[in-house]
Scaffold this motif. Structure first.
Motif, mmCIF file in Angstrom:
data_model
loop_
_atom_site.group_PDB
_atom_site.id
_atom_site.type_symbol
_atom_site.label_atom_id
_atom_site.label_comp_id
_atom_site.label_asym_id
_atom_site.label_seq_id
_atom_site.Cartn_x
_atom_site.Cartn_y
_atom_site.Cartn_z
ATOM 1 N N PHE A 72 -0.797 -6.167 5.926
ATOM 2 C CA PHE A 72 -2.037 -5.549 6.409
ATOM 3 C C PHE A 72 -1.772 -4.673 7.620
ATOM 4 O O PHE A 72 -1.092 -5.094 8.555
ATOM 5 C CB PHE A 72 -3.036 -6.627 6.865
ATOM 6 N N ASP A 73 -2.339 -3.486 7.613
ATOM 7 C CA ASP A 73 -2.480 -2.732 8.854
ATOM 8 C C ASP A 73 -3.532 -3.483 9.675
ATOM 9 O O ASP A 73 -4.395 -4.157 9.113
ATOM 10 C CB ASP A 73 -2.955 -1.313 8.504
ATOM 11 N N PHE A 74 -3.460 -3.388 10.999
ATOM 12 C CA PHE A 74 -4.395 -4.181 11.811
ATOM 13 C C PHE A 74 -5.729 -3.455 12.027
ATOM 14 O O PHE A 74 -6.784 -3.931 11.618
ATOM 15 C CB PHE A 74 -3.733 -4.533 13.152
ATOM 16 N N ASP A 75 -5.647 -2.279 12.661
ATOM 17 C CA ASP A 75 -6.875 -1.518 12.934
ATOM 18 C C ASP A 75 -7.434 -0.966 11.646
ATOM 19 O O ASP A 75 -6.759 -0.228 10.944
ATOM 20 C CB ASP A 75 -6.572 -0.323 13.849
ATOM 21 N N GLY A 76 -8.642 -1.307 11.355
ATOM 22 C CA GLY A 76 -9.254 -0.831 10.117
ATOM 23 C C GLY A 76 -9.344 -1.971 9.117
ATOM 24 O O GLY A 76 -10.384 -2.620 9.009
ATOM 25 N N PRO A 77 -8.258 -2.263 8.417
ATOM 26 C CA PRO A 77 -8.319 -3.316 7.401
ATOM 27 C C PRO A 77 -8.656 -4.710 7.955
ATOM 28 O O PRO A 77 -9.397 -5.449 7.338
ATOM 29 C CB PRO A 77 -6.913 -3.309 6.798
ATOM 30 N N LEU A 78 -8.101 -5.060 9.107
ATOM 31 C CA LEU A 78 -8.414 -6.394 9.639
ATOM 32 C C LEU A 78 -9.552 -6.342 10.662
ATOM 33 O O LEU A 78 -10.453 -7.166 10.640
ATOM 34 C CB LEU A 78 -7.174 -7.043 10.267
ATOM 35 N N ASP A 92 8.016 2.466 13.572
ATOM 36 C CA ASP A 92 6.672 2.709 13.050
ATOM 37 C C ASP A 92 6.444 1.850 11.806
ATOM 38 O O ASP A 92 7.291 1.045 11.421
ATOM 39 C CB ASP A 92 6.419 4.203 12.799
ATOM 40 N N LYS A 93 5.282 2.036 11.196
ATOM 41 C CA LYS A 93 4.930 1.160 10.077
ATOM 42 C C LYS A 93 5.895 1.325 8.904
ATOM 43 O O LYS A 93 6.173 0.365 8.188
ATOM 44 C CB LYS A 93 3.498 1.456 9.615
ATOM 45 N N ALA A 94 6.421 2.526 8.706
ATOM 46 C CA ALA A 94 7.372 2.736 7.605
ATOM 47 C C ALA A 94 8.604 1.857 7.808
ATOM 48 O O ALA A 94 9.117 1.237 6.875
ATOM 49 C CB ALA A 94 7.774 4.205 7.531
ATOM 50 N N GLY A 121 -3.870 -0.380 4.045
ATOM 51 C CA GLY A 121 -4.094 0.449 5.226
ATOM 52 C C GLY A 121 -5.421 1.164 5.158
ATOM 53 O O GLY A 121 -6.206 0.959 4.226
ATOM 54 N N ASP A 122 -5.683 2.020 6.142
ATOM 55 C CA ASP A 122 -6.966 2.723 6.144
ATOM 56 C C ASP A 122 -6.825 4.228 6.401
ATOM 57 O O ASP A 122 -7.817 4.930 6.441
ATOM 58 C CB ASP A 122 -7.915 2.112 7.181
ATOM 59 N N SER A 123 -5.623 4.735 6.582
ATOM 60 C CA SER A 123 -5.497 6.169 6.855
ATOM 61 C C SER A 123 -4.502 6.803 5.887
ATOM 62 O O SER A 123 -3.673 6.112 5.286
ATOM 63 C CB SER A 123 -5.036 6.401 8.297
ATOM 64 N N LYS A 176 -2.124 8.532 6.719
ATOM 65 C CA LYS A 176 -0.809 8.315 7.326
ATOM 66 C C LYS A 176 -0.217 6.985 6.827
ATOM 67 O O LYS A 176 0.992 6.876 6.613
ATOM 68 C CB LYS A 176 -0.956 8.298 8.853
ATOM 69 N N ASP A 177 -1.082 5.996 6.640
ATOM 70 C CA ASP A 177 -0.616 4.700 6.129
ATOM 71 C C ASP A 177 -0.025 4.850 4.729
ATOM 72 O O ASP A 177 0.972 4.219 4.392
ATOM 73 C CB ASP A 177 -1.773 3.690 6.088
ATOM 74 N N LEU A 178 -0.678 5.675 3.919
ATOM 75 C CA LEU A 178 -0.146 5.944 2.578
ATOM 76 C C LEU A 178 1.231 6.603 2.675
ATOM 77 O O LEU A 178 2.158 6.257 1.925
ATOM 78 C CB LEU A 178 -1.122 6.846 1.811
HETATM 79 MG MG LIG Z 1 -5.400 1.660 10.780
#
Ligand SMILES: [Mg+2]
Length: 290
Positions: free
Chosen positions: A11-17, A184-186, A204-206, A208-210
């Motif tokens: 999980f990404d934190f900001d957004g999804p959680l 970074d997340k990658a 994720g929610d952005s 950029k996450d994709l």
């Molecule tokens: Mg996010």
């Protein structure tokens, strides 16, 4: 690890959680402005027409949603200084003179303090986990190894995680970025993938996450609202979903963000001091007082 499950969900934190709406976007842009205004970088700003500045800043911002904070900052500053929406690793890459290169540390420090101040106030007063999140985590933890991968600095991420009362026992790892933003997340997703899972899904929610998910070669699912969790839980019955559609901020979303940041920039430039609480209250309710 011998007890590893076959697949992992990250999980990404900001957004999804934790649902923080547009707040972080506004915080990033406004804090970048404050950091420039309070340092030698002020000379690049247009106090008589701050619209020029916000229009430039937004170009850098939209390219780095969910990226480590100093990467986001440098992309926005790069737009202010040289109209180029690219993050930089070192201040000399901005093409500024040596004095300003030295001043960049001060700019980062001011940004860090202001951005954290706003985030802390908003987290205390307004931000909450999306309603289905706790149940979803509990359910998924039975069949999958769960992780968090975030652009938030590790130490702050762990504090935030505990602040919202998530259960550490349900996660195998809570992984954030380093202060310099080199991880970074990658990078985090790659590490998780390489630890031996057959399949990994990043939530994720952005856009950029994709991008991060693609870079790491893992699957992706986008959460924008609580309804998306219902969609996820339905789809996952048939295996890990993978959604590869890119999307951008809509014009309307950007207008909301821009108008709010511009309003705050004008107040700051007028010399009026507002507390972090005042600012977050205004962003969330349109009023300065409770
Ligand atoms: Mg996010």
């Amino acid at each position: 690890m011998t007890n590893m499950k076959k697949n992992a969900i990250v999980f990404d934190f900001d957004g999804p959680l934790v649902n923080s709406g547009w707040d972080k976007s506004i915080h990033i842009l406004f804090s970048s402005f404050v950091a420039c205004w309070d340092t030698g970088f002020r000379k690049f700003l247009h106090p008589d027409n701050l619209e020029i500045d916000i229009n430039k800043m937004i170009q850098g911002f939209v390219k780095y949603p969910g990226a480590p904070r100093f990467q986001q900052l440098s992309a926005v500053v790069s737009c202010i200084v040289r109209n180029k929406p690219e993050s930089v690793k070192e201040p000399y890459e901005l093409g500024v003179d040596e004095n300003l290169q030295k001043e960049y540390k001060k700019l980062q420090k001011r940004y860090n303090e202001f951005y954290s101040g706003l985030n802390n106030a908003a987290a205390r007063l307004f931000w909450k986990p999306l309603p289905p999140v706790r149940k979803v985590i509990e359910t998924l933890s039975k069949d999958y190894d769960l992780y968090v991968a975030s652009g938030i600095i590790q130490e702050i991420l762990e504090k935030d995680f505990d602040h919202y009362g998530f259960d550490r026992k349900l996660f195998l790892g809570i992984k954030g970025s380093d202060p310099a933003g080199a991880i970074d997340k990658a990078e985090i997703l790659k590490q998780i993938k390489n630890s031996g899972y057959e399949d990994v899904l990043f939530i994720g929610d952005s856009s950029k996450d994709l991008e991060y998910a693609r870079k790491a070669g893992v699957k992706f699912f986008r959460i924008k609202t609580a309804d998306d969790y219902e969609r996820l839980m339905n789809q996952i019955k048939n295996g890990l979903p993978d959604e590869q559609d890119i999307w951008e901020y809509t014009e309307q979303e950007l207008e909301i963000i821009k108008s709010k940041v511009l309003f705050l920039m004008k107040i700051y430039a007028s010399g009026k001091k507002l507390s972090y609480q005042d600012i977050t209250r205004w962003i969330n309710t349109g009023r300065f007082s409770p």
